[in-house]
Design a protein around this motif. Sequence first.
Motif, PDB file in Angstrom:
ATOM      1  N   LYS A 130       0.828  -1.222   0.000  1.00  0.00           N
ATOM      2  CA  LYS A 130       0.000   0.000   0.000  1.00  0.00           C
ATOM      3  C   LYS A 130       0.853   1.259   0.000  1.00  0.00           C
ATOM      4  N   GLN A 131       2.128   1.126   0.337  1.00  0.00           N
ATOM      5  CA  GLN A 131       3.042   2.271   0.423  1.00  0.00           C
ATOM      6  C   GLN A 131       2.446   3.386   1.296  1.00  0.00           C
ATOM      7  N   GLU A 132       2.216   4.586   0.773  1.00  0.00           N
ATOM      8  CA  GLU A 132       1.772   5.700   1.620  1.00  0.00           C
ATOM      9  C   GLU A 132       0.426   5.428   2.309  1.00  0.00           C
ATOM     10  N   ALA A 133      -0.354   4.528   1.733  1.00  0.00           N
ATOM     11  CA  ALA A 133      -1.666   4.243   2.324  1.00  0.00           C
ATOM     12  C   ALA A 133      -1.574   3.210   3.439  1.00  0.00           C
ATOM     13  N   LEU A 141      13.309   0.223   8.016  1.00  0.00           N
ATOM     14  CA  LEU A 141      14.182   1.382   7.802  1.00  0.00           C
ATOM     15  C   LEU A 141      13.819   2.142   6.529  1.00  0.00           C
ATOM     16  N   VAL A 142      13.425   1.404   5.503  1.00  0.00           N
ATOM     17  CA  VAL A 142      13.130   2.040   4.204  1.00  0.00           C
ATOM     18  C   VAL A 142      11.946   1.337   3.556  1.00  0.00           C
ATOM     19  N   LEU A 143      11.130   2.126   2.898  1.00  0.00           N
ATOM     20  CA  LEU A 143       9.999   1.617   2.120  1.00  0.00           C
ATOM     21  C   LEU A 143      10.174   2.154   0.698  1.00  0.00           C
ATOM     22  N   LEU A 189       5.829   7.203   7.672  1.00  0.00           N
ATOM     23  CA  LEU A 189       4.842   6.107   7.703  1.00  0.00           C
ATOM     24  C   LEU A 189       5.095   5.107   8.834  1.00  0.00           C
ATOM     25  N   GLY A 190       5.679   5.602   9.920  1.00  0.00           N
ATOM     26  CA  GLY A 190       5.903   4.752  11.088  1.00  0.00           C
ATOM     27  C   GLY A 190       7.260   4.081  11.135  1.00  0.00           C
TER      28      GLY A 190
ATOM     29  N   VAL B   3       3.661   6.176  15.894  1.00  0.00           N
ATOM     30  CA  VAL B   3       4.239   7.050  14.874  1.00  0.00           C
ATOM     31  C   VAL B   3       5.704   7.269  15.242  1.00  0.00           C
ATOM     32  N   SER B   4       6.467   7.681  14.256  1.00  0.00           N
ATOM     33  CA  SER B   4       7.865   7.991  14.542  1.00  0.00           C
ATOM     34  C   SER B   4       7.977   9.449  14.991  1.00  0.00           C
TER      35      SER B   4
END
Lengths: 581, 243
Positions: A130-133, A141-143, A189-190, B3-4
């Motif tokens: 979903k990436q940004e969703a 660490l990275v998406l 995104l967390g 959240v970060s």
Amino acid sequence: MKNDLHTTEFYSDVTQLPLRPASKVMQLERLGSFHQSRLSFMRTLVRHMVTENWLINRVLFELDTEGYGTVIYEINAKYGTYSFVVFSHYLDPENRNDRVISNQWDLTMALCEGSVSQKQLEFLKANVPKQEAGRVDSRVLVLSRANRSARTFNYVVDSLAHGHQPDIDAIAEVGYLYRTTAAYGSGKLGMADWEKVWTKHRDFARPFAAEMFTCYMLRHFSIQQAEYLALQASPQTGVTLDIDLKRYIGIGNSTGLGMAPFLINHPLLINQWIEMRETAIATVVACSASGIDESTLKRLAESTGRVVQHLGEIVTADERQHKANTAVRQELELLYLWLQEQGPKLANNQYVWSSLIQYAEQHWLVETQELINTLLIELYPELVDRFEEQMWVEEIYEVTPEMMVVDLIALIEEKYDWALAIDFSLQESWGAFWYRSEEKMEPRLGRTHIDMGMEKEMPLGIGYRVRLCYDQLVGYNQSCSKQNVAHFIVKNPTFSGIVARVQTMALTYYGDIRENLIHQDVLPIHLLRCKLSFFGVSKFDPRSRLWVRNTMFQGAPLISDFDQPFKDEWQFPIKPVLNID
Amino acid sequence: MKVSKNELTASLKKAFESLGFQPGDYYDAADMVVWLETHGFDGFDRLLSVLNYLNTTSPSHADLIEEEAGKFVLDGNATSILLCGSEAVDLARSYAIQGSSARLEVINCYNRTFILQRLIKAAQRDLAFVAYWRQQDYCVKVSVSPRAELPVYQTFILNEQLDPQMLRIFSGANVAQLEEEYAEYLQMGAMIGDYPMEIMKVCYTDSLDQGIEIDVTLWETLDDLVSRILVKSTEESRAGAGD
């Protein structure tokens, strides 16, 4: 020979060597002419991966016959273990779109800390596509995501399936099998905050190292997937890619306006990158004070010849870029001839590099000048590679409240003379404005009084904000002389942000980018190119003044090269000569 | 949900921007909220208590109403420390950094706990700060040593008639000197509690390692605020992104 490198007032903190002045370096056109160098993040990453012999193993490879499914690579780096998780999806070609506002991709990926459990994999499977969703957590660490190249992917698979290598010219025209359209890190995104990465994951404790690694792993996967599909289609006749072709395959990248505000919103970081690059140039120039050995001159000639070929192999439909590539090639050919003819005689000359730089500044294009700087940096890894660990700086912007207002006025006149020189009474000087679209908060450029959204303008017009602040300061100083900045801000609180920026950046060598970013003819592509050069990309292919395609890791060592003797010379990739029967 | 720190800061900046804060103000306000939340001072609850006010009034700042040799009084005009905390601390330190001590009072202001982050940041320039204010029926006192990354946070029984909306800040070379020089102002009642630095550290480390727990409703509220600074997308506006 006198050179303005020796007449400037700027000195590097690191080396005490004279640096080129900000008035020259911080012009947007020059920043937009930078090329990758040894200090670029991809170069640094590859050096670490290879010399530290990172072990990368495929621990899950569940693809169906169409290449869709899940793949996990486990990475044992010097300081920790990580997992690179790929989800390969069917994508209707009609929905294949490089724009950030897209919501479907051929591949979605995550770089995670540690090993991935089945439970975590299910979580990633539900969110990464979903990436940004979607939402991930601080173990990620990275998406990122990527789309297949319509021109090369199926062509390469078909070629291999039919038992022969793809045509090198077809590969050269594109340069990759997949094109990434975003790589998110730094807590979006967390995900894990940069502070966590920096303090806990030393393997990626340099700017954008984790993001670059993700793109490197994408390249690895893209080759493995293409070979897998070819062998699936033709188990009897299918072949794998020639090793030199594999190295010549990179990853495509599309970069748009989203990158531009980053440069304006992180001036301390950008100053640091530029200062380290300039320090490297100054170091190289200084070491030529008492002459250069012939082998170094020979290496410069060889690398110049390589760049000439590299530029000649770039395919771009952008007329301006094509003309620039052609002109730069012609000028580098002159340099090449000069080095061939004069090389042995130059060895004993003092300050050869100063003379070369000065000549280039007087006779050649800015892009050629900056390419020469890149080539010179390349010659001295033992002198410049140490700067790679100084590409990050903690960004703290703060007011110096005790400064007298009259001193702040003088500071602006000295450090922001470029901003005060802009005539904001001309409509063209504020003919553009930046705003965030409701579509994924994408930054966009609007036309003043024509497009909607001016009232929600992003404050990226630094020159204009400095001008307003300066005028306010002058007026305040006339009515309340001998006051300090704290008093000015109490009376004029809305200026605290720009005052903090001015006072903070005034302490740096290079300061702010010297451009009016709200001018109607602003060229954001220069901002993009500047940042991309620090990433280490090559083959810039502008698609408009607002976005650019480029190639990452083309020519870089493969994972199978990690335990082999390493020559860090993969920059400016050129077509390999294949020994194919 | 979690959240970060980075995305929380980014979201708060935009949310404050949507409430009319200017650059500078919205950076500082976001940092103040994040610092409290990540160090265990209920930053989100305190934010919730002020959001409605900020949402229904235009941003206003403090006025300097009295100044005399290192003594300043600011009238907060009933605004939040989120909007006037930076200028208050800057005013105090502009005087103290020149070698003398400063005393500053902000009257008629709210949400004073947010001042913690501004004091910590200002202390990095080799200054000490002591601040106190009345919180309901007790007094909160905060001491920050030069270059300290965490404050000494204590609560005391009220022993003077403190204006409920006043904040006093003292700045100088070190905490001991401030305690001595301003002893007449710093006589507190009996201590009733403290908040150990060790807990602040653990809270911060956990926030970084695990992310920051935020109520979905608050996150959505922030999203709603952020949406106010976004511009409607049209085919024409897509051209402004490169299409």
